[in-house]
Design a protein around this motif. Structure first.
Motif, mmCIF file in Angstrom:
data_model
loop_
_atom_site.group_PDB
_atom_site.id
_atom_site.type_symbol
_atom_site.label_atom_id
_atom_site.label_comp_id
_atom_site.label_asym_id
_atom_site.label_seq_id
_atom_site.Cartn_x
_atom_site.Cartn_y
_atom_site.Cartn_z
ATOM 1 N N SER A 196 14.760 -12.626 2.815
ATOM 2 C CA SER A 196 14.924 -11.175 2.912
ATOM 3 C C SER A 196 13.814 -10.507 2.121
ATOM 4 O O SER A 196 13.689 -10.717 0.908
ATOM 5 N N VAL A 197 12.994 -9.719 2.792
ATOM 6 C CA VAL A 197 11.823 -9.099 2.163
ATOM 7 C C VAL A 197 12.059 -7.599 1.986
ATOM 8 O O VAL A 197 12.392 -6.889 2.935
ATOM 9 N N THR A 198 11.894 -7.133 0.763
ATOM 10 C CA THR A 198 11.948 -5.709 0.457
ATOM 11 C C THR A 198 10.531 -5.193 0.270
ATOM 12 O O THR A 198 9.783 -5.719 -0.559
ATOM 13 N N VAL A 199 10.157 -4.180 1.037
ATOM 14 C CA VAL A 199 8.810 -3.614 0.958
ATOM 15 C C VAL A 199 8.775 -2.560 -0.139
ATOM 16 O O VAL A 199 9.656 -1.699 -0.223
ATOM 17 N N GLU A 200 7.760 -2.635 -0.983
ATOM 18 C CA GLU A 200 7.620 -1.720 -2.106
ATOM 19 C C GLU A 200 6.285 -0.988 -1.994
ATOM 20 O O GLU A 200 5.247 -1.614 -1.780
ATOM 21 N N GLU A 201 6.316 0.319 -2.145
ATOM 22 C CA GLU A 201 5.094 1.114 -2.060
ATOM 23 C C GLU A 201 4.168 0.799 -3.230
ATOM 24 O O GLU A 201 4.603 0.487 -4.335
ATOM 25 N N TYR A 243 0.948 -0.462 4.791
ATOM 26 C CA TYR A 243 2.391 -0.340 4.529
ATOM 27 C C TYR A 243 3.160 -0.674 5.803
ATOM 28 O O TYR A 243 4.166 -1.393 5.773
ATOM 29 N N GLN A 244 2.670 -0.154 6.928
ATOM 30 C CA GLN A 244 3.309 -0.463 8.207
ATOM 31 C C GLN A 244 3.263 -1.961 8.494
ATOM 32 O O GLN A 244 4.230 -2.548 8.977
ATOM 33 N N MET A 245 2.133 -2.595 8.181
ATOM 34 C CA MET A 245 2.024 -4.048 8.372
ATOM 35 C C MET A 245 3.044 -4.791 7.512
ATOM 36 O O MET A 245 3.665 -5.770 7.958
ATOM 37 N N SER A 246 3.216 -4.326 6.266
ATOM 38 C CA SER A 246 4.153 -5.004 5.374
ATOM 39 C C SER A 246 5.582 -4.899 5.892
ATOM 40 O O SER A 246 6.370 -5.842 5.770
ATOM 41 N N VAL A 247 5.905 -3.766 6.506
ATOM 42 C CA VAL A 247 7.224 -3.610 7.115
ATOM 43 C C VAL A 247 7.383 -4.594 8.280
ATOM 44 O O VAL A 247 8.437 -5.227 8.452
ATOM 45 N N GLN A 248 6.331 -4.753 9.078
ATOM 46 C CA GLN A 248 6.386 -5.696 10.189
ATOM 47 C C GLN A 248 6.528 -7.136 9.703
ATOM 48 O O GLN A 248 7.255 -7.934 10.297
ATOM 49 N N TYR A 283 7.609 -12.290 -6.146
ATOM 50 C CA TYR A 283 6.592 -11.254 -5.925
ATOM 51 C C TYR A 283 5.501 -11.720 -4.973
ATOM 52 O O TYR A 283 4.847 -12.740 -5.187
ATOM 53 N N VAL A 284 5.305 -10.943 -3.888
ATOM 54 C CA VAL A 284 4.218 -11.154 -2.930
ATOM 55 C C VAL A 284 3.466 -9.832 -2.810
ATOM 56 O O VAL A 284 4.085 -8.760 -2.795
ATOM 57 N N PHE A 285 2.148 -9.884 -2.731
ATOM 58 C CA PHE A 285 1.370 -8.649 -2.691
ATOM 59 C C PHE A 285 0.114 -8.847 -1.853
ATOM 60 O O PHE A 285 -0.266 -9.977 -1.541
ATOM 61 N N THR A 286 -0.516 -7.742 -1.495
ATOM 62 C CA THR A 286 -1.761 -7.801 -0.735
ATOM 63 C C THR A 286 -2.935 -7.396 -1.610
ATOM 64 O O THR A 286 -2.798 -6.568 -2.518
ATOM 65 N N SER A 287 -4.085 -8.000 -1.337
ATOM 66 C CA SER A 287 -5.303 -7.663 -2.078
ATOM 67 C C SER A 287 -6.506 -8.250 -1.360
ATOM 68 O O SER A 287 -6.399 -9.286 -0.699
ATOM 69 N N PRO A 288 -7.676 -7.631 -1.496
ATOM 70 C CA PRO A 288 -8.907 -8.304 -1.072
ATOM 71 C C PRO A 288 -9.142 -9.512 -1.982
ATOM 72 O O PRO A 288 -8.914 -9.434 -3.198
ATOM 73 N N PRO A 289 -9.596 -10.645 -1.449
ATOM 74 C CA PRO A 289 -9.860 -11.823 -2.272
ATOM 75 C C PRO A 289 -10.837 -11.551 -3.415
ATOM 76 O O PRO A 289 -10.708 -12.115 -4.504
ATOM 77 N N ALA A 290 -11.822 -10.676 -3.187
ATOM 78 C CA ALA A 290 -12.809 -10.386 -4.229
ATOM 79 C C ALA A 290 -12.160 -9.753 -5.455
ATOM 80 O O ALA A 290 -12.607 -9.979 -6.590
ATOM 81 N N ALA A 346 0.838 -1.203 0.000
ATOM 82 C CA ALA A 346 0.000 0.000 0.000
ATOM 83 C C ALA A 346 0.871 1.251 0.000
ATOM 84 O O ALA A 346 2.097 1.175 -0.097
ATOM 85 N N LYS A 347 0.204 2.411 0.116
ATOM 86 C CA LYS A 347 0.926 3.682 0.131
ATOM 87 C C LYS A 347 1.743 3.831 1.410
ATOM 88 O O LYS A 347 1.328 3.395 2.482
#
Length: 316
Positions: free
Chosen positions: A56-61, A37-42, A79-86, A30-31
């Motif tokens: 090793s995970v690199t967070v990308e905006e 975004y904070q969650m992805s950093v965690q 590549y790993v990303f977040t999204s609503p399942p719908a 996310a932005k």
């Protein structure tokens, strides 16, 4: 002398062995500045700690979930990303936001683990006297602009027969708390993983009431049910029934099974530690796997079956 030579030779051979391979992953969420975004950093920190640096995970905006899904077409195994399942389901069926934009790469998307859901909050000042959705009539409400919370909130007002009966305040969501404090608005709508920071701030500064849905209202809302436990916010003495938008971390079939397994296992093993740092992780539990539409990655399935977590046949 011979023993010394052997020892030196052995040490040289050990030093010559290759170091353990590091798996590099890009996590797009996310932005910058947003909760996701904070969650992805965690999550990135948890992967590093839980695997001793093997992953090793690199967070990308990101500019949003639609962009995350679209980039599957050009991304690789890392590549790993977040999204609503719908939204993933829409991409795979070529409907909604993906009408006319179908791509075979979308069919290779596979889920790893759930993240805290976007949870709807209708926050009213206690002074307004509003304690249920019907009571919103004749009161002012801040919906915000351009966000999931704004569009979902407007949808509920329509579903509950409140169109034209609620004054929609022309105030930015970022100003919701001061506007509530000074009486400029009677309440505001926000969507975020609970406990949502702006709701925590509001409840700590003025008495507020969180509106809870009836079963009939839930049916009209047509979104996934979620319960915010009593005591989550100051002055909240009972559970609040509301709705949510599930959010999931995804990879694709390009990712090898062992990496997907290790990432999924590490997430769940590190979740308690993350929850001690940020309360929103406490809302994540195995039952959220029910919200995953489509397939889980085979590596994730392997972990869930080992851990005894519920996985439907259709998700395998």
């Amino acid at each position: 002398m011979r023993h010394l030579f052997k020892a030196t030779l052995a040490a040289g051979l050990v030093l010559a062995l290759p170091a353990q391979a590091e798996t590099r992953v890009t996590f797009k969420a996310a932005k910058t500045g947003s909760s996701y975004y904070q969650m992805s950093v965690q999550v990135a920190e948890a992967m590093k700690a839980g695997t001793d640096g093997a992953i090793s995970v690199t967070v990308e905006e990101s500019q949003g979930s639609q962009q995350n899904v679209m980039e599957v077409r050009a991304r690789g195994a890392d590549y790993v990303f977040t999204s609503p399942p719908a939204l993933v389901a829409a991409a795979q069926s070529g409907t909604g936001a993906f009408d006319g934009k179908g791509n075979p790469a979308f069919d290779e998307i596979r889920a790893l683990f759930p993240l805290p859901s976007l949870t709807m909050h209708f926050v009213m000042s206690a002074d307004s006297g509003v304690t249920d959705y019907a009571g919103l009539e004749g009161h002012s409400l801040l919906l915000g602009k351009g966000s999931f919370g704004a569009s979902e909130g407007a949808k509920y007002l329509t579903a509950f027969g409140l169109d034209g009966k609620v004054e929609i305040a022309d105030v930015e969501l970022s100003n919701a708390v001061p506007a509530l404090q000074n009486g400029q608005i009677d309440g505001f709508v926000t969507a975020g993983s609970w406990p949502a920071p702006n709701v925590v701030e509001a409840a700590a500064s003025v008495p507020v009431t969180l509106l809870s849905m009836t079963e009939e209202e839930l049916a009209k809302a047509g979104s996934a049910k979620l319960v915010i436990p009593a005591g989550t916010y100051a002055g909240q003495d009972s559970d609040v029934v509301t709705t949510s938008l599930p959010v999931v971390a995804y990879a694709t079939t390009k990712m090898d099974e062992d990496t997907a397994y290790q990432m999924t296992r590490t997430f769940w093993e590190e979740k308690e530690r993350m929850g001690a740092e940020s309360a929103w992780w406490t809302s994540v539990n195995p039952q959220l796997l029910e919200n995953v539409r489509g397939k889980l990655h085979p590596g994730a399935v392997r972990y869930y079956e080992e851990a005894g977590m519920p996985v439907a046949d259709a998700q395998k």
